[in-house]
Design a protein around this motif. Structure first.
Motif, PDB file in Angstrom:
ATOM      1  N   VAL A 150     -22.841 -52.437 -10.017  1.00 56.19           N
ATOM      2  CA  VAL A 150     -21.853 -53.066  -9.138  1.00 56.19           C
ATOM      3  C   VAL A 150     -21.736 -52.296  -7.831  1.00 56.19           C
ATOM      4  N   ARG A 151     -21.701 -50.984  -7.914  1.00 55.24           N
ATOM      5  CA  ARG A 151     -21.594 -50.156  -6.704  1.00 55.24           C
ATOM      6  C   ARG A 151     -22.773 -50.412  -5.771  1.00 55.24           C
ATOM      7  N   ALA A 152     -23.992 -50.432  -6.312  1.00 48.99           N
ATOM      8  CA  ALA A 152     -25.174 -50.669  -5.489  1.00 48.99           C
ATOM      9  C   ALA A 152     -25.137 -52.046  -4.843  1.00 48.99           C
ATOM     10  N   ALA A 153     -24.661 -53.036  -5.584  1.00 52.95           N
ATOM     11  CA  ALA A 153     -24.595 -54.400  -5.048  1.00 52.95           C
ATOM     12  C   ALA A 153     -23.597 -54.490  -3.898  1.00 52.95           C
ATOM     13  N   LEU A 154     -22.456 -53.797  -4.018  1.00 48.60           N
ATOM     14  CA  LEU A 154     -21.455 -53.832  -2.945  1.00 48.60           C
ATOM     15  C   LEU A 154     -21.942 -53.087  -1.710  1.00 48.60           C
ATOM     16  N   ILE A 155     -22.608 -51.965  -1.915  1.00 47.31           N
ATOM     17  CA  ILE A 155     -23.155 -51.216  -0.784  1.00 47.31           C
ATOM     18  C   ILE A 155     -24.170 -52.073  -0.034  1.00 47.31           C
ATOM     19  N   ALA A 156     -25.019 -52.793  -0.793  1.00 47.99           N
ATOM     20  CA  ALA A 156     -26.019 -53.656  -0.157  1.00 47.99           C
ATOM     21  C   ALA A 156     -25.378 -54.837   0.561  1.00 47.99           C
ATOM     22  N   ALA A 157     -24.342 -55.414  -0.052  1.00 44.85           N
ATOM     23  CA  ALA A 157     -23.715 -56.607   0.521  1.00 44.85           C
ATOM     24  C   ALA A 157     -22.955 -56.313   1.797  1.00 44.85           C
ATOM     25  N   PHE A 158     -22.318 -55.135   1.883  1.00 46.48           N
ATOM     26  CA  PHE A 158     -21.444 -54.842   3.001  1.00 46.48           C
ATOM     27  C   PHE A 158     -21.933 -53.707   3.895  1.00 46.48           C
ATOM     28  N   SER A 159     -23.083 -53.118   3.581  1.00 45.91           N
ATOM     29  CA  SER A 159     -23.616 -51.982   4.348  1.00 45.91           C
ATOM     30  C   SER A 159     -22.619 -50.826   4.402  1.00 45.91           C
ATOM     31  N   PHE A 160     -21.924 -50.599   3.279  1.00 48.89           N
ATOM     32  CA  PHE A 160     -20.960 -49.502   3.229  1.00 48.89           C
ATOM     33  C   PHE A 160     -21.687 -48.160   3.135  1.00 48.89           C
ATOM     34  N   PRO A 161     -21.107 -47.091   3.699  1.00 49.74           N
ATOM     35  CA  PRO A 161     -21.647 -45.757   3.444  1.00 49.74           C
ATOM     36  C   PRO A 161     -21.436 -45.404   1.975  1.00 49.74           C
ATOM     37  N   PRO A 162     -22.481 -45.006   1.241  1.00 50.17           N
ATOM     38  CA  PRO A 162     -22.349 -44.774  -0.202  1.00 50.17           C
ATOM     39  C   PRO A 162     -21.258 -43.785  -0.573  1.00 50.17           C
ATOM     40  N   ARG A 163     -21.036 -42.759   0.267  1.00 49.49           N
ATOM     41  CA  ARG A 163     -20.052 -41.734  -0.096  1.00 49.49           C
ATOM     42  C   ARG A 163     -18.626 -42.263  -0.123  1.00 49.49           C
ATOM     43  N   GLY A 164     -18.404 -43.453   0.449  1.00 51.15           N
ATOM     44  CA  GLY A 164     -17.046 -43.970   0.524  1.00 51.15           C
ATOM     45  C   GLY A 164     -16.662 -44.930  -0.577  1.00 51.15           C
ATOM     46  N   LEU A 165     -17.555 -45.164  -1.547  1.00 49.94           N
ATOM     47  CA  LEU A 165     -17.315 -46.197  -2.554  1.00 49.94           C
ATOM     48  C   LEU A 165     -17.538 -45.651  -3.960  1.00 49.94           C
ATOM     49  N   LEU A 166     -16.511 -45.773  -4.804  1.00 46.86           N
ATOM     50  CA  LEU A 166     -16.579 -45.339  -6.197  1.00 46.86           C
ATOM     51  C   LEU A 166     -16.220 -46.508  -7.106  1.00 46.86           C
ATOM     52  N   VAL A 167     -16.894 -46.609  -8.250  1.00 42.74           N
ATOM     53  CA  VAL A 167     -16.648 -47.699  -9.199  1.00 42.74           C
ATOM     54  C   VAL A 167     -16.483 -47.127 -10.605  1.00 42.74           C
ATOM     55  N   LYS A 168     -15.450 -47.604 -11.316  1.00 45.00           N
ATOM     56  CA  LYS A 168     -15.250 -47.253 -12.725  1.00 45.00           C
ATOM     57  C   LYS A 168     -14.981 -48.519 -13.530  1.00 45.00           C
ATOM     58  N   ALA A 169     -15.324 -48.444 -14.817  1.00 41.41           N
ATOM     59  CA  ALA A 169     -15.087 -49.570 -15.725  1.00 41.41           C
ATOM     60  C   ALA A 169     -13.917 -49.254 -16.648  1.00 41.41           C
ATOM     61  N   VAL A 170     -13.074 -50.254 -16.910  1.00 41.51           N
ATOM     62  CA  VAL A 170     -11.950 -50.138 -17.840  1.00 41.51           C
ATOM     63  C   VAL A 170     -11.986 -51.312 -18.806  1.00 41.51           C
ATOM     64  N   ALA A 171     -11.335 -51.120 -19.941  1.00 37.60           N
ATOM     65  CA  ALA A 171     -11.298 -52.205 -20.924  1.00 37.60           C
ATOM     66  C   ALA A 171     -10.553 -53.409 -20.375  1.00 37.60           C
ATOM     67  N   SER A 172      -9.476 -53.154 -19.649  1.00 39.46           N
ATOM     68  CA  SER A 172      -8.723 -54.255 -19.035  1.00 39.46           C
ATOM     69  C   SER A 172      -7.938 -53.725 -17.849  1.00 39.46           C
ATOM     70  N   LEU A 173      -7.834 -54.536 -16.821  1.00 44.23           N
ATOM     71  CA  LEU A 173      -7.042 -54.173 -15.655  1.00 44.23           C
ATOM     72  C   LEU A 173      -5.562 -54.264 -16.002  1.00 44.23           C
ATOM     73  N   PRO A 174      -4.723 -53.410 -15.402  1.00 44.92           N
ATOM     74  CA  PRO A 174      -3.286 -53.460 -15.703  1.00 44.92           C
ATOM     75  C   PRO A 174      -2.651 -54.745 -15.165  1.00 44.92           C
ATOM     76  N   ARG A 175      -2.034 -55.486 -16.063  1.00 45.22           N
ATOM     77  CA  ARG A 175      -1.424 -56.754 -15.677  1.00 45.22           C
ATOM     78  C   ARG A 175      -0.045 -56.892 -16.303  1.00 45.22           C
TER      79      ARG A 175
END
Length: 465
Positions: free
Chosen positions: A421-446
């Motif tokens: 997911v991180r690689a796809a977002l960096i490619a889609a938006f041309s973000f600097p890699p050092r500025g983007l972090l991704v983690k997975a959770v069982a469920s988002l807080p709702r």
């Protein structure tokens, strides 16, 4: 009643004042004069006809900056976009706004291509469109008159004391409102813009800063943090007199360090605040206040007034009490555009902008940001709408949400591989890699209703592995 000027006449008159003076020079030594820029503007009109919607793909070259100024001085309406904008983002913008032509950094036009639709109706006063969300290629654009950008350029030239002797060293893109404002304000006074494609981590950047006798350098917090780490003695070029910073809040200790360095070396270090929607500059911190107010955004620039608005709509007058900044300025945009139909709209805002930023004012009248009322962050100087990131996750069929702070975007996802997911977002938006972090959770807080609990995202991030 006198006949109204077309959208570019006022800028054409500005450029004409400077004759054969050099307007822009790049790393290769290519130099283009103000008179040549007006010839380029005339060529565009001959090629494209009168009053068209143009997309300009910008690059760090003399040809690109000249094309921007030529279009500004023409009767066309122009959207500046990053040259490396992801192809699908460009295609979406083309489909939504139907430009008549795309001009590349070398000035070539592409009318008549199958993906250039054309035919968009333009308001007579519309001159410039600016992206509100940097490299995300958001379809939400800010609409400007030529007079608005001229007013902001004149205010910048006023408080910085600019003159034709200046040589700004420009590494910021034209498509970024900060970079655009540097070009516009220096073109106004007849200065030569020294544009570079090199970054602060490259030796060529520092060689050029010295050999091209630069008088000023503009950067976002990332640049000044990098220079501090490299060694501020790199700034000891004799001709360099002014450093300016915008594009996000510089940490107070870093700002204080630069204030100390500038005072000891006879230089000016000036921090500023603005928004793309304001054309873009709104406040500046005069150098004499920097040591005692490091981290503050300062005072309104000439022609701008700022009120702090309480939750009940009243104007806050007491010092130290935060409210949303309401700015009045001749440079405020006409309003937003969400599709081609909006380009025919007139002025929706009347020169008044609610910034979405919360600030307080001290007893000296100096403003400091205390928070944000909207889902925006600055990623190494580029303004990013987190809703755009959430929308991309949805298109990728990845349940997730973006949040974070300046220079660190965090993504929580419920499904998928974080690195993919991180690689796809960096490619889609041309973000600097050092500025983007991704983690997975069982469920988002709702909440029980299913509504996402934004206030709990930080705790969920810390709990994630």
């Amino acid at each position: 009643m006198p006949m109204a000027m077309n959208a570019g006449s006022i800028w054409a008159d500005v450029l004409a004042r400077h004759g054969d003076r050099p307007a822009v020079r790049d790393d290769d030594g290519t130099t283009i004069s103000f008179a040549q820029i007006l010839e380029i503007a005339a060529d565009f009109t001959r090629q494209l006809g009168p009053r068209r919607l143009i997309f300009l793909r910008t690059a760090s070259s003399a040809a690109s900056v000249a094309a921007w100024l030529a279009l500004l001085a023409s009767d066309h309406a122009v959207l500046a976009i990053e040259h490396d904008l992801a192809p699908e983002r460009l295609a979406a913008l083309v489909g939504l706004y139907r430009p008549d032509a795309i001009i590349d950094p070398q000035g070539a036009t592409t009318p008549g291509r199958s993906d250039i639709l054309g035919g968009t109706t333009l308001h007579p006063d519309l001159a410039v469109l600016l992206s509100t969300s940097g490299s995300t290629g958001s379809p939400k654009l800010a609409r400007f008159t030529a007079a608005a950008l001229l007013a902001n350029a004149a205010a910048i030239a006023d408080y910085l004391g600019l003159g034709p002797y200046e040589r700004p060293f420009l590494a910021l893109p034209t498509s970024y409102s900060y970079g655009m404002s540097i070009i516009n304000s220096h073109a106004l006074v007849g200065a030569c813009i020294e544009v570079t494609a090199h970054g602060v981590m490259q030796a060529e950047f520092w060689d050029g800063l010295s050999s091209r006798a630069a008088t000023s350098l503009a950067g976002v917090p990332f640049h000044y943090d990098a220079i501090r780490r490299l060694g501020m003695d790199r700034l000891a070029t004799p001709t360099l007199t002014t450093l300016t910073q915008a594009g996000g809040k510089l940490p107070a200790p870093v700002a204080a360090r630069y204030a100390e360095w500038a005072a000891a070396n006879g230089r000016r270090f000036i921090t500023m605040y603005g928004q793309t929607e304001a054309g873009p500059r709104l406040t500046w911190l005069p150098p004499e206040h920097l040591a005692s107010h490091a981290g503050a955004i300062g005072l309104p620039i000439p022609g701008v007034s700022i009120d702090l608005i309480a939750a009940d709509g009243g104007v806050i007058t007491a010092p130290g009490v935060a409210g949303e900044m309401r700015c009045s300025s001749p440079a405020v945009m006409m309003g937003y555009a969400h599709d081609a139909a909006d380009l025919a709209r007139g002025d929706d805002l009347g020169g008044v902008l609610m910034t979405g930023d919360l600030a307080s004012r001290d007893t000296d009248g100096i403003l400091s940001i205390t928070g944000r009322a909207s889902r925006m962050i600055k990623l190494f100087g580029t303004r990013v709408n987190l809703d755009d990131i959430d929308a991309q996750l949805a298109r990728m069929d990845v349940p997730g949400v973006a949040f974070g702070q300046d220079d660190q975007m965090r993504i929580l996802i419920e499904a998928g591989d974080p690195e993919t997911v991180r690689a796809a977002l960096i490619a889609a938006f041309s973000f600097p890699p050092r500025g983007l972090l991704v983690k997975a959770v069982a469920s988002l807080p709702r909440a029980a209703s299913g509504k996402l609990l934004y206030g709990a995202l930080g705790d969920a991030w810390e709990a994630a592995t």
